[in-house]
Enzyme design. Sequence first.
Site, PDB file in Angstrom:
ATOM      1  N   THR A   1       0.901  -1.536   0.160  1.00  0.00           N
ATOM      2  CA  THR A   1       0.128   0.162   0.067  1.00  0.00           C
ATOM      3  C   THR A   1       0.879   1.311   0.403  1.00  0.00           C
ATOM      4  O   THR A   1      -0.023   2.489  -0.596  1.00  0.00           O
ATOM      5  CB  THR A   1      -1.377  -0.013   1.279  1.00  0.00           C
ATOM      6  OG1 THR A   1      -0.520   0.244   2.452  1.00  0.00           O
ATOM      7  CG2 THR A   1      -2.161  -1.137   1.517  1.00  0.00           C
TER       8      THR A   1
ATOM      9  N   TYR B   1       2.000  12.106   5.369  1.00  0.00           N
ATOM     10  CA  TYR B   1       3.330  10.881   4.994  1.00  0.00           C
ATOM     11  C   TYR B   1       3.991  11.914   3.959  1.00  0.00           C
ATOM     12  O   TYR B   1       4.745  11.353   3.723  1.00  0.00           O
ATOM     13  CB  TYR B   1       1.665  11.093   4.034  1.00  0.00           C
ATOM     14  CG  TYR B   1       1.128   9.259   3.737  1.00  0.00           C
ATOM     15  CD1 TYR B   1       1.643   7.743   4.146  1.00  0.00           C
ATOM     16  CD2 TYR B   1      -0.123   9.798   4.419  1.00  0.00           C
ATOM     17  CE1 TYR B   1       0.672   6.941   4.869  1.00  0.00           C
ATOM     18  CE2 TYR B   1      -1.639   9.027   5.678  1.00  0.00           C
ATOM     19  CZ  TYR B   1      -0.577   7.542   5.470  1.00  0.00           C
ATOM     20  OH  TYR B   1      -1.844   6.605   5.898  1.00  0.00           O
TER      21      TYR B   1
ATOM     22  N   LEU C   1      -3.252   5.339  -0.476  1.00  0.00           N
ATOM     23  CA  LEU C   1      -4.555   4.596  -0.660  1.00  0.00           C
ATOM     24  C   LEU C   1      -4.136   2.924  -0.099  1.00  0.00           C
ATOM     25  O   LEU C   1      -4.055   1.848  -0.942  1.00  0.00           O
ATOM     26  CB  LEU C   1      -5.559   4.687  -2.182  1.00  0.00           C
ATOM     27  CG  LEU C   1      -5.648   6.099  -1.885  1.00  0.00           C
ATOM     28  CD1 LEU C   1      -5.685   6.511  -2.936  1.00  0.00           C
ATOM     29  CD2 LEU C   1      -6.670   6.941  -1.061  1.00  0.00           C
ATOM     30  N   HIS C   2      -4.242   3.111   1.050  1.00  0.00           N
ATOM     31  CA  HIS C   2      -3.839   1.305   1.950  1.00  0.00           C
ATOM     32  C   HIS C   2      -5.429   0.618   1.157  1.00  0.00           C
ATOM     33  O   HIS C   2      -5.651  -0.091   0.770  1.00  0.00           O
ATOM     34  CB  HIS C   2      -3.862   1.846   3.343  1.00  0.00           C
ATOM     35  CG  HIS C   2      -3.459   2.430   3.689  1.00  0.00           C
ATOM     36  ND1 HIS C   2      -1.848   1.769   3.845  1.00  0.00           N
ATOM     37  CD2 HIS C   2      -2.628   3.017   4.443  1.00  0.00           C
ATOM     38  CE1 HIS C   2      -1.015   2.664   4.307  1.00  0.00           C
ATOM     39  NE2 HIS C   2      -1.650   4.194   4.866  1.00  0.00           N
ATOM     40  N   ASP C   3      -6.201   1.189   2.158  1.00  0.00           N
ATOM     41  CA  ASP C   3      -7.911   0.374   1.849  1.00  0.00           C
ATOM     42  C   ASP C   3      -8.686   0.057   0.879  1.00  0.00           C
ATOM     43  O   ASP C   3      -9.013  -0.933   0.387  1.00  0.00           O
ATOM     44  CB  ASP C   3      -8.718   0.747   3.222  1.00  0.00           C
ATOM     45  CG  ASP C   3      -8.141   0.955   4.183  1.00  0.00           C
ATOM     46  OD1 ASP C   3      -7.433   0.150   4.928  1.00  0.00           O
ATOM     47  OD2 ASP C   3      -9.440   1.779   5.294  1.00  0.00           O
TER      48      ASP C   3
END
Length: 313
Positions: free
Chosen positions: A195, A230, A241-243
């Site tokens: 991610t 970040y 954008l992890h999720d």
Amino acid sequence: MPSLTPKPILFDCDPGIDDAFAIAMAYASTSISIEAVTTTYGNVGLDNTTNNALRVLEWLGCDAPVYVGVPGALLTETVDASGYHGVSGLEAPGIPEPTRKPEALGAIPFLVDHLRSVDEPRTIVATGPLTNLAMALQLAPDIADKIEQVVFMGGSTDFGNDSPAAEFNMMSDPHAAQIVLTSGVATVMFGLNVTHQVIATPARIDALRSITNSAGPVFADMLDFFSAIYIERYGFDGPVLHDPCTVAWLLQPELFATENMRVDVDTAQGLSYGRSVHDRWGIAGLTQNCEVAMNADVDGFFELLSDLIGRLK
Ligand code: BDR
Ligand code: CA
């Protein structure tokens, strides 16, 4: 030939800026549909994550029911990530307060009853701590047969973000993550190692803002808010954008390179508490239990994101 009926998925989440992106992508897609949302504590407290889930769904026009999950981890102290997502957990002035309420039934009885009742096993997308799923699986191990896979954001094959070793969702409830990983259910993992590749650079944020609907600028503004930490802490060109990687993989698995391996979570107090441990070469001789995303096609991801956000109002 692609199926004409969207595949129903269950969404367990703690919105959360990047959770909101993941929900929107799933809603905009024609190949999957959000059957229900269960909420967990995580980025902020449960009242706020539930309110944020309702906010996002109502604003999108998605009528999936929302079931409220557990307020804290199985055994550990609850931590939060309001430093990333804002005090409310969803810094998004363009998304109004919801008018609808969550269901009276709690997330865990819902998961157990619903999974027992369905003919086709369900995919569960999990973008927060895994406490709800772990409790449901502990209470009703038979539901494992009704879960096609758990596609989750959590862990890391390399560095942590909540401690030097551990990622936030796993650190929030390492015991729950270990229960899910060893439940016998197929799991697909999107950890920080992948991610952190998916960086929303200023040019990518501008591309979202230039989408000619009302959603594009709202999502671009959310990323502007998400950027600061970040840039300051990680030295990245923008937020990550992890999720949404979970949903992107469901829609276009070719965007990610994955490897099957054994994954366990360190639940012993110490420097590596909450860390996911990856037996890439089968050294321990244990059964492989996880498909781990290793690399992302980042341009392809952002093309998909723009396409999906462009379908919203
Ligand atoms: C994870 O933690 C949360 O802050 C994000 O929503 C994501 O699920 C990243 O470590
Ligand atoms: Ca999340």
